[in-house]
Scaffold this motif. Structure first.
Motif, short mmCIF file in Angstrom:
data_model
loop_
_atom_site.label_atom_id
_atom_site.label_comp_id
_atom_site.label_asym_id
_atom_site.label_seq_id
_atom_site.Cartn_x
_atom_site.Cartn_y
_atom_site.Cartn_z
N LEU A 231 0.76 -1.20 0.06
CA LEU A 231 0.16 0.00 0.10
C LEU A 231 0.90 1.23 0.04
N LEU A 232 0.62 2.21 -0.78
CA LEU A 232 1.36 3.41 -0.98
C LEU A 232 0.17 4.63 -0.72
N LEU A 233 0.76 5.53 0.16
CA LEU A 233 0.04 6.52 0.59
C LEU A 233 0.73 7.71 -0.14
N TYR A 234 0.30 8.52 -1.16
CA TYR A 234 1.01 9.46 -1.99
C TYR A 234 0.38 10.78 -1.42
N LEU A 235 1.15 11.68 -0.91
CA LEU A 235 0.81 13.14 -0.57
C LEU A 235 1.54 13.78 -1.69
N ALA A 236 0.42 14.28 -2.53
CA ALA A 236 1.06 14.74 -3.80
C ALA A 236 1.07 16.29 -3.79
N GLY A 237 1.81 17.02 -3.19
CA GLY A 237 1.57 18.45 -2.80
C GLY A 237 1.68 19.54 -4.09
N ALA A 238 1.01 20.37 -4.32
CA ALA A 238 1.35 21.37 -5.42
C ALA A 238 2.21 22.47 -4.94
N ASP A 239 2.58 22.65 -3.78
CA ASP A 239 3.30 23.65 -3.18
C ASP A 239 4.76 23.51 -3.58
N VAL A 240 5.29 22.36 -4.64
CA VAL A 240 6.37 22.40 -5.01
C VAL A 240 6.74 23.37 -6.32
N LEU A 241 5.44 23.82 -6.74
CA LEU A 241 5.39 24.79 -7.98
C LEU A 241 6.05 26.11 -7.93
N ALA A 242 6.87 26.65 -8.86
CA ALA A 242 7.19 27.81 -8.73
C ALA A 242 6.11 28.87 -8.59
N GLY A 243 6.30 29.99 -7.74
CA GLY A 243 5.30 30.98 -7.34
C GLY A 243 4.33 30.59 -6.08
N ASP A 244 4.71 29.56 -5.56
CA ASP A 244 4.02 29.04 -4.36
C ASP A 244 4.30 30.12 -3.19
#
Length: 309
Positions: A231-244
């Motif tokens: 089982l994999l729990l994937y926390l897919a944050g969008a705060d890695v984007l430039a401009g966050d």
């Protein structure tokens, strides 16, 4: 007469607490806009269901019951509110229950068909008896505890790709040998006192797509392969984007999509069930935050539905 629900050629669905709102103080930093935005973006591609509220007895599997009761009753200090990032209200607490409830529902979907998606959650800064960074109930630690205790999985990996270290998750699962916690985060970013994950990969400010993907493929995937989770729990944050506003990385939307596909394709080929959770995203461009979060589900459909359709 109510129109019939659209038929889909795949079994996948997602959960969101977008319909549940609560008052916020003027000048707040909580990105409430993104939940409804992501739901709208995905309409017609898969069913998006309102999240069930997590039972308090479930939350007590990883959190102190006395502390939970204080939050239920509003017996919260000003210092606790500051650490949490929002003032206490019944709505704030109910929303935390629904965000975690969506992750639990997504867990059961993942075990049934390989992938489950929560359009909220990833609340990785919550400790056993402490709330931090908009996080009250730690859904990743809770799902790990439920899956292991109930025999739903033998080995659980938590892959935290939010720009901030998953400090609460690391602390809550530190003594669990059947859990692997991996955090790829900004070394100089919040939280400034880091906990110890199974594998911490602290990266410098300004990391680009190529540099990030090199770490993902060269260090993260080998660690997952060696651990062999089911089982994999994937926390897919969008705060890695430039401009966050709260991130210091410089990834593009294409880089985030490649990150997602790399993780999800590995899991599908390895036969590992996956739960995706939203985690953070606070871009100055709100549309960019919405699109990055939606991409996780779009990429999930590309990877998992392609084997069915």
């Amino acid at each position: 007469m109510t129109a019939p629900a659209p038929a889909f050629a795949h079994p996948f669905r997602a959960y969101t607490p977008a319909a549940y709102t609560f008052p916020l103080p003027e000048g707040h930093r909580f990105p409430a806009y993104k939940y409804a935005g992501v739901r709208d973006r995905l309409t017609g591609l898969l069913p998006v269901l309102d999240t069930p509220a997590l039972r308090w007895a479930e939350a007590a599997r990883v959190h102190d019951p006395v502390w939970l009761r204080r939050w239920r009753r509003g017996e919260v200090t000003a210092a606790e509110e500051r650490a949490f990032g929002l003032p206490w209200s019944p709505g704030v607490v109910e929303r935390a229950r629904r965000a975690a409830g969506g992750s639990l529902a997504a867990l059961h979907d993942a075990l049934a068909c390989g992938w489950g998606a929560n359009l909220a959650g990833g609340t990785h800064h919550a400790f056993r008896d402490r709330a931090e960074g908009f996080c009250l109930i730690n859904d990743a630690a809770l799902l790990t505890r439920i899956a292991l205790d109930e025999g739903l999985a033998q080995r659980v990996a938590v892959l935290d790709l939010d720009v901030h270290q998953g400090n609460g998750t690391a602390a809550l699962l530190a003594a669990e040998a059947r859990a692997l916690t991996i955090s790829v985060h900004g070394e100089r970013n919040y939280p400034f006192r880091k906990e110890r994950s199974s594998l911490d990969l602290g990266l410098p400010d300004g990391v680009t797509d190529g540099e990030y993907l090199e770490v993902l493929r060269g260090q993260v995937l080998p660690a997952l392969e060696a651990f062999r989770p089911d089982l994999l729990l994937y926390l897919a944050g969008a705060d890695v984007l430039a401009g966050d506003r709260f991130g210091r990385f410089a990834l593009t939307l294409d880089g985030v999509a490649e990150r997602n596909r790399t993780v999800l394709t590995w899991a599908r080929k390895a036969g590992v069930a996956v739960v995706t959770m939203m985690a953070g995203g606070y871009n100055r461009d709100h549309a960019l935050t919405v699109e990055a979060h939606a991409r996780v589900v779009l990429d999930g459909l590309d990877v998992f539905a392609s084997r069915i359709v």
